[in-house]
Design a protein around this motif. Structure first.
Motif, mmCIF file in Angstrom:
data_model
loop_
_atom_site.group_PDB
_atom_site.id
_atom_site.type_symbol
_atom_site.label_atom_id
_atom_site.label_comp_id
_atom_site.label_asym_id
_atom_site.label_seq_id
_atom_site.Cartn_x
_atom_site.Cartn_y
_atom_site.Cartn_z
ATOM 1 N N ARG A 370 0.833 -1.191 0.000
ATOM 2 C CA ARG A 370 0.000 0.000 0.000
ATOM 3 C C ARG A 370 0.876 1.253 0.000
ATOM 4 N N HIS A 371 0.540 2.181 -0.913
ATOM 5 C CA HIS A 371 1.229 3.473 -0.998
ATOM 6 C C HIS A 371 0.170 4.576 -0.816
ATOM 7 N N GLY A 372 -0.331 4.743 0.394
ATOM 8 C CA GLY A 372 -1.432 5.682 0.618
ATOM 9 C C GLY A 372 -2.708 5.098 0.049
ATOM 10 N N GLU A 373 -3.291 5.767 -0.948
ATOM 11 C CA GLU A 373 -4.515 5.250 -1.564
ATOM 12 C C GLU A 373 -4.199 4.373 -2.789
ATOM 13 N N TYR A 374 -2.917 4.195 -3.075
ATOM 14 C CA TYR A 374 -2.505 3.354 -4.196
ATOM 15 C C TYR A 374 -1.977 2.010 -3.695
ATOM 16 N N PHE A 375 -2.148 0.971 -4.536
ATOM 17 C CA PHE A 375 -1.682 -0.367 -4.203
ATOM 18 C C PHE A 375 -0.920 -0.952 -5.393
ATOM 19 N N THR A 376 0.165 -1.678 -5.110
ATOM 20 C CA THR A 376 0.869 -2.421 -6.157
ATOM 21 C C THR A 376 0.853 -3.900 -5.795
ATOM 22 N N VAL A 377 0.688 -4.745 -6.804
ATOM 23 C CA VAL A 377 0.546 -6.191 -6.612
ATOM 24 C C VAL A 377 1.675 -6.906 -7.341
ATOM 25 N N TYR A 378 2.346 -7.818 -6.634
ATOM 26 C CA TYR A 378 3.466 -8.587 -7.175
ATOM 27 C C TYR A 378 3.111 -10.060 -7.046
#
Length: 431
Positions: A370-378
């Motif tokens: 989680r990057h604040g309101e952003y999300f990255t998926v690996y």
């Protein structure tokens, strides 16, 4: 007066020579060179990945997809070469025009200077400076004659300087023009090499596709299974992010009530209005000041985020597209797939907090940051080195990308979301 006007016009023209570098509507040389370098790196990586397939080994669907991607990148590379060649062609034409104008200016300057020298020579008996000045009727005339002699001498010097300057400009333009022609010739040679490579790769792809089409039924089933795995991953990611949003909003509401209660206990009036410290749930995820700052920083780095693997090539792009082998099958990708080398490490693309580490059938281990309101998926990891709640930094190692030995594939699935809304990750990554 007529001669004076001519001199002034020539002086003006000498300072109004056109610029060599003309502006173009398209990309600049620097942008095109950067694009060419990036595409060359991707093609080089794809070549290294495809080298694992020997002539006596049957190519898999994954490798066909990778070859198809390499062909598309090479087509982009050829287009970039052509754009740069066209840009140089514009520069060469502009340079030739500029040289022509400068030569015309030089001719005018030389003619005008010749007139000045001829005039001085013909009237040399009148230009014995001391006699000319002492022959004046009065002081004012003597001063005027002295000033005239000085101005005439300065004008000749100025004209000589202008001639020398124009000659240097012509020499510089000729040199730049020659350099542009040499650069263009090198690009034309490279472009021809790329065209030959492209033709060979297309023939190779058509041959492999023809072989795989004989197994079209099996391929369709394989793609169907992978799409089902993708749907499971999508649901798992959506559920995890929805829970993160719920917890964030719940925590924000709890803090709002606590703050309201404190104000109510210390208020001198019977009742005071409580501040709205969280947005309504239909407006999205409640963020702390630190999380808002992180979100803003994340957005400001769009197009500059590092790749989630150190080296790789996008083997499957975002969105819907038809399979290379079967036009009867449409593949939907919620992110991008990045083919990389065996043993490659996945890495965080930005600072954040690990929201989840989950194992899924078909996707191996999935890490969500989680990057604040952003999300990255690996997705498709093994030997993961982080756990839920860990704070991670940009380029921090998250784990090893799993290698499928059967398909000869080491591929990371990468997604990017703003809350629950998926976005194409490719434009966010650095070129």
């Amino acid at each position: 007066m007529k001669k004076l006007r001519i001199i002034l016009v020539l002086l003006l023209l000498s300072f109004l020579t056109p610029s060599f570098a003309q502006k173009t509507k398209g990309k600049s040389k620097k942008q095109l060179q950067s694009e060419i370098t990036s595409l060359q790196k991707e093609i080089s990586t794809a070549n290294q990945l495809l080298k694992k397939t020997t002539k006596d080994k049957e190519m898999t669907l994954n490798e066909v997809n990778l070859l198809d991607k390499k062909i598309k990148q090479r087509e982009k590379l050829i287009k970039a070469y052509n754009e740069q060649i066209a840009l140089l062609d514009e520069e060469i034409n502009a340079g030739q025009s500029n040289i022509k104008t400068l030569n015309a200016d030089l001719g005018k300057l030389q003619k005008e200077y010749a007139k000045m020298v001829t005039f001085a020579y013909k009237n040399r008996s009148h230009y014995d400076q001391m006699a000319f000045i002492f022959a004046s009727k009065d002081f004012n005339q003597a001063f005027s004659r002295l000033r005239y002699i000085r101005e005439f001498t300065d004008a000749r010097k100025t004209k000589m300087n202008q001639i020398s300057s124009t000659q240097r400009q012509i020499s510089s333009e000729v040199e730049a023009n020659q350099q542009a022609r040499e650069e263009q010739a090198a690009l034309l040679h490279d472009e021809k090499t790329q065209q030959d490579a492209l033709k060979k790769e297309k023939e190779e792809l058509n041959s492999y596709v023809a072989k795989l089409k004989k197994k079209e039924g099996n391929i369709q089933q394989d793609i169907k299974n992978k799409q089902q795995q993708a749907q499971k991953l999508q649901k798992a990611v959506d559920d995890i992010i929805a829970e993160e949003i719920r917890k964030a909003n719940e925590e924000a509401e709890k803090k709002r009530r606590e703050e309201a209660k404190k104000k109510s206990n210390t208020a001198t009036t019977p009742k005071t209005s409580t501040p709205n410290m969280t947005a309504p749930k239909d407006k999205g995820m409640a963020l702390t000041p630190a999380e808002k700052t992180l979100s803003t920083s994340f957005v400001s780095n769009k197009g500059k985020l590092p790749w989630p693997v150190e080296r790789g090539v996008i083997s499957s792009s975002y969105g819907k597209h038809t399979s290379v082998v079967s036009d009867k099958v449409t593949v939907t990708n919620n992110g991008i797939d990045i083919a990389t080398t065996e043993g490659a490490k996945a890495r965080a693309v930005f600072d954040g907090e690990v929201a989840s580490v989950t194992k899924l059938t078909g996707s191996n281990t999935v890490v969500i940051i989680r990057h604040g309101e952003y999300f990255t998926v690996y997705s498709n990891l093994e030997n993961v080195t982080v756990k839920r709640g860990d704070k991670v930094k940009t380029k921090q190692n998250l784990g090893t990308v799993h290698t499928n030995v059967t398909e000869n594939k080491t591929e990371l699935h990468f997604e990017l979301l703003k809350e629950t809304n998926r976005q194409d990750p490719a434009p966010w990554l650095s070129k």
